[in-house]
Design an enzyme around this catalytic site. Structure first.
Site, PDB file in Angstrom:
ATOM      1  N   ASP A  94       0.872  -1.172   0.000  1.00 28.04           N
ATOM      2  CA  ASP A  94       0.000   0.000   0.000  1.00 28.04           C
ATOM      3  C   ASP A  94       0.912   1.226   0.000  1.00 28.04           C
ATOM      4  O   ASP A  94       1.811   1.331   0.846  1.00 28.04           O
ATOM      5  CB  ASP A  94      -0.877  -0.049   1.260  1.00 28.04           C
ATOM      6  CG  ASP A  94      -2.044   0.927   1.229  1.00 28.04           C
ATOM      7  OD1 ASP A  94      -2.044   1.845   0.394  1.00 28.04           O
ATOM      8  OD2 ASP A  94      -2.959   0.772   2.063  1.00 28.04           O
ATOM      9  N   ASP A 105      -2.837   7.121  -3.273  1.00 29.98           N
ATOM     10  CA  ASP A 105      -3.117   6.028  -2.341  1.00 29.98           C
ATOM     11  C   ASP A 105      -3.611   4.835  -3.149  1.00 29.98           C
ATOM     12  O   ASP A 105      -4.697   4.885  -3.720  1.00 29.98           O
ATOM     13  CB  ASP A 105      -4.179   6.477  -1.331  1.00 29.98           C
ATOM     14  CG  ASP A 105      -4.356   5.497  -0.179  1.00 29.98           C
ATOM     15  OD1 ASP A 105      -3.648   4.464  -0.150  1.00 29.98           O
ATOM     16  OD2 ASP A 105      -5.209   5.763   0.689  1.00 29.98           O
ATOM     17  N   HIS A 165     -11.936   6.021   1.674  1.00 33.69           N
ATOM     18  CA  HIS A 165     -12.041   7.375   2.211  1.00 33.69           C
ATOM     19  C   HIS A 165     -11.904   8.409   1.109  1.00 33.69           C
ATOM     20  O   HIS A 165     -11.237   8.165   0.107  1.00 33.69           O
ATOM     21  CB  HIS A 165     -10.926   7.600   3.237  1.00 33.69           C
ATOM     22  CG  HIS A 165      -9.581   7.122   2.747  1.00 33.69           C
ATOM     23  ND1 HIS A 165      -8.662   7.954   2.159  1.00 33.69           N
ATOM     24  CD2 HIS A 165      -9.024   5.879   2.708  1.00 33.69           C
ATOM     25  CE1 HIS A 165      -7.598   7.245   1.797  1.00 33.69           C
ATOM     26  NE2 HIS A 165      -7.791   5.978   2.106  1.00 33.69           N
ATOM     27  N   HIS A 173      -7.045  11.072   4.767  1.00 35.26           N
ATOM     28  CA  HIS A 173      -8.377  10.601   5.155  1.00 35.26           C
ATOM     29  C   HIS A 173      -9.235  11.807   5.462  1.00 35.26           C
ATOM     30  O   HIS A 173      -9.211  12.332   6.566  1.00 35.26           O
ATOM     31  CB  HIS A 173      -8.289   9.711   6.397  1.00 35.26           C
ATOM     32  CG  HIS A 173      -7.469   8.484   6.158  1.00 35.26           C
ATOM     33  ND1 HIS A 173      -6.759   7.868   7.136  1.00 35.26           N
ATOM     34  CD2 HIS A 173      -7.254   7.762   5.042  1.00 35.26           C
ATOM     35  CE1 HIS A 173      -6.133   6.807   6.630  1.00 35.26           C
ATOM     36  NE2 HIS A 173      -6.417   6.730   5.357  1.00 35.26           N
ATOM     37  N   GLU A 198     -11.012   0.821  -1.058  1.00 29.42           N
ATOM     38  CA  GLU A 198     -10.061  -0.227  -0.680  1.00 29.42           C
ATOM     39  C   GLU A 198     -10.678  -1.417   0.029  1.00 29.42           C
ATOM     40  O   GLU A 198     -10.664  -1.511   1.245  1.00 29.42           O
ATOM     41  CB  GLU A 198      -8.884   0.338   0.105  1.00 29.42           C
ATOM     42  CG  GLU A 198      -9.208   1.194   1.280  1.00 29.42           C
ATOM     43  CD  GLU A 198      -7.924   1.747   1.925  1.00 29.42           C
ATOM     44  OE1 GLU A 198      -6.984   0.976   2.141  1.00 29.42           O
ATOM     45  OE2 GLU A 198      -7.889   2.944   2.203  1.00 29.42           O
ATOM     46  N   GLU A 292      -6.681  -1.594  -3.877  1.00 27.24           N
ATOM     47  CA  GLU A 292      -7.088  -0.190  -3.681  1.00 27.24           C
ATOM     48  C   GLU A 292      -6.770   0.642  -4.907  1.00 27.24           C
ATOM     49  O   GLU A 292      -5.704   0.501  -5.513  1.00 27.24           O
ATOM     50  CB  GLU A 292      -6.365   0.414  -2.468  1.00 27.24           C
ATOM     51  CG  GLU A 292      -6.698   1.890  -2.248  1.00 27.24           C
ATOM     52  CD  GLU A 292      -6.093   2.466  -0.963  1.00 27.24           C
ATOM     53  OE1 GLU A 292      -5.105   1.901  -0.464  1.00 27.24           O
ATOM     54  OE2 GLU A 292      -6.615   3.482  -0.490  1.00 27.24           O
TER      55      GLU A 292
HETATM   56 CO    CO Z   1      -6.331   4.341   1.476  1.00 28.30          CO
END
Ligand code: CO
Length: 307
Positions: A94, A105, A165, A173, A198, A292
């Site tokens: 990640d 992200d 998010h 976030h 995700e 994700e």
């Molecule tokens: Co994330």
């Protein structure tokens, strides 16, 4: 990176910045994927990918996470970490690059065991299903419902206390939490929002908890500290990592002693100067996969930027 609840909304970084950051984040993720093999040290993958992003003149949104098997998220190698990948590992990668407060992200899973393909497909198909329904006006519970359906159809459980998010400027976030099941939340996604979706799938019960391991922190507030070591670290953190999360290993050379570094960080965390991101583990010891992507919400659909 995952979130367990939302906070205030950050300003959207802008379409072009989101796309640029998405591309470099995705490239970095593919580099990590290519390096993950049995016998390879985790720290070599983390340092090589983070260096690649810095050499490409980008910042880092958060340290490269390499979470293995029942670890769902937030493990990054420690100072001088000796850990190597084994041929039984299910590895979640990640990561995100950054530029002027725009944050990438994205995540993928590598199965070194060769027999967890179904678990990988569960989170990948859940991500595809979520992307296919994400658009302006959709309620976040409906995205969660698609994720849950896809994972259960493969015979696994979604992790219910982790989720996606919205992403704001300097705010990985921001206000909206995107669940991995139908949690009844009728919050609506709007055109122009940047959202990280995700899904996590597991062979276990579908819940995570914090472990005692913590290698990632972010700066929270200036405080009075007792030791010289903590003061030195706090000064460096305020200068070099005032907003985005950082890895303890990034501070290894400041004091030159691993013991003093961890002692100083732990003092800062206890005093409220730092927010800890402990490694999250599946409560029943289940293996975990994650997929994700970051998307921009459009009127009739969404555009994946981490590609
Ligand atoms: Co994330």
């Amino acid at each position: 990176m995952e979130t367990r609840d939302g906070n205030e909304r950050g300003e959207f970084p802008g379409m072009d910045a989101a796309k640029e950051i998405g591309q470099i984040s995705y490239k970095a993720l593919q580099k990590a994927k290519a390096m993950i093999k049995p016998g390879v040290k985790l720290i070599d993958v983390a340092e090589s990918v983070e260096s690649y992003v810095k050499e490409s003149k980008y910042g880092i949104a958060f340290p490269l996470n390499l979470s293995i098997n029942n670890e769902a998220a937030h493990y990054t190698p420690s100072i001088d970490d000796a850990k190597v990948f084994s041929e039984k590992d299910v590895v979640k990668v990640d990561f995100g690059a950054a530029k002027d407060g725009a944050l990438g992200d994205c995540a993928l899973t590598v199965d070194l065991s060769g027999n967890m393909q179904g678990l990988l497909e569960a989170s990948e198909e859940a991500l595809k299903a979520a992307i296919s329904v994400a658009k302006a006006g959709v309620e976040v519970r409906d995205i969660g419902k698609e994720i849950e359906k896809a994972i259960i159809a493969k015979g696994y459980q979604p992790i219910r206390n982790l989720g996606g998010h919205t992403v704001g400027l300097h705010e990985l976030h921001s206000s909206i939490f995107v669940p991995n099941y139908d949690n009844g939340d009728e919050t609506v996604l709007e055109e122009g929002m940047l959202v990280a979706i995700e899904p996590f799938a597991t062979t276990g019960k579908g819940m995570v908890t914090e472990s005692d391991v913590c290698e990632i922190y972010s700066y929270d507030a200036g405080v009075q500290v007792r030791t010289k070591e903590a003061r030195t670290l706090l000064g460096l953190i305020q200068k070099n990592h005032p907003t985005e999360p950082f890895a303890v290993r990034w501070l290894a050379s400041a004091l030159g002693s691993t013991f003093s570094t961890y002692a100083g960080i732990s003092e800062l965390s206890r005093n409220g100067a730092l927010m800890p991101y402990p490694t999250l583990v599946e409560i029943s010891g289940g293996s975990v996969s994650q997929a994700e992507a970051e998307v921009i919400i459009e009127k009739d659909g969404c555009e994946v930027v981490t590609k």
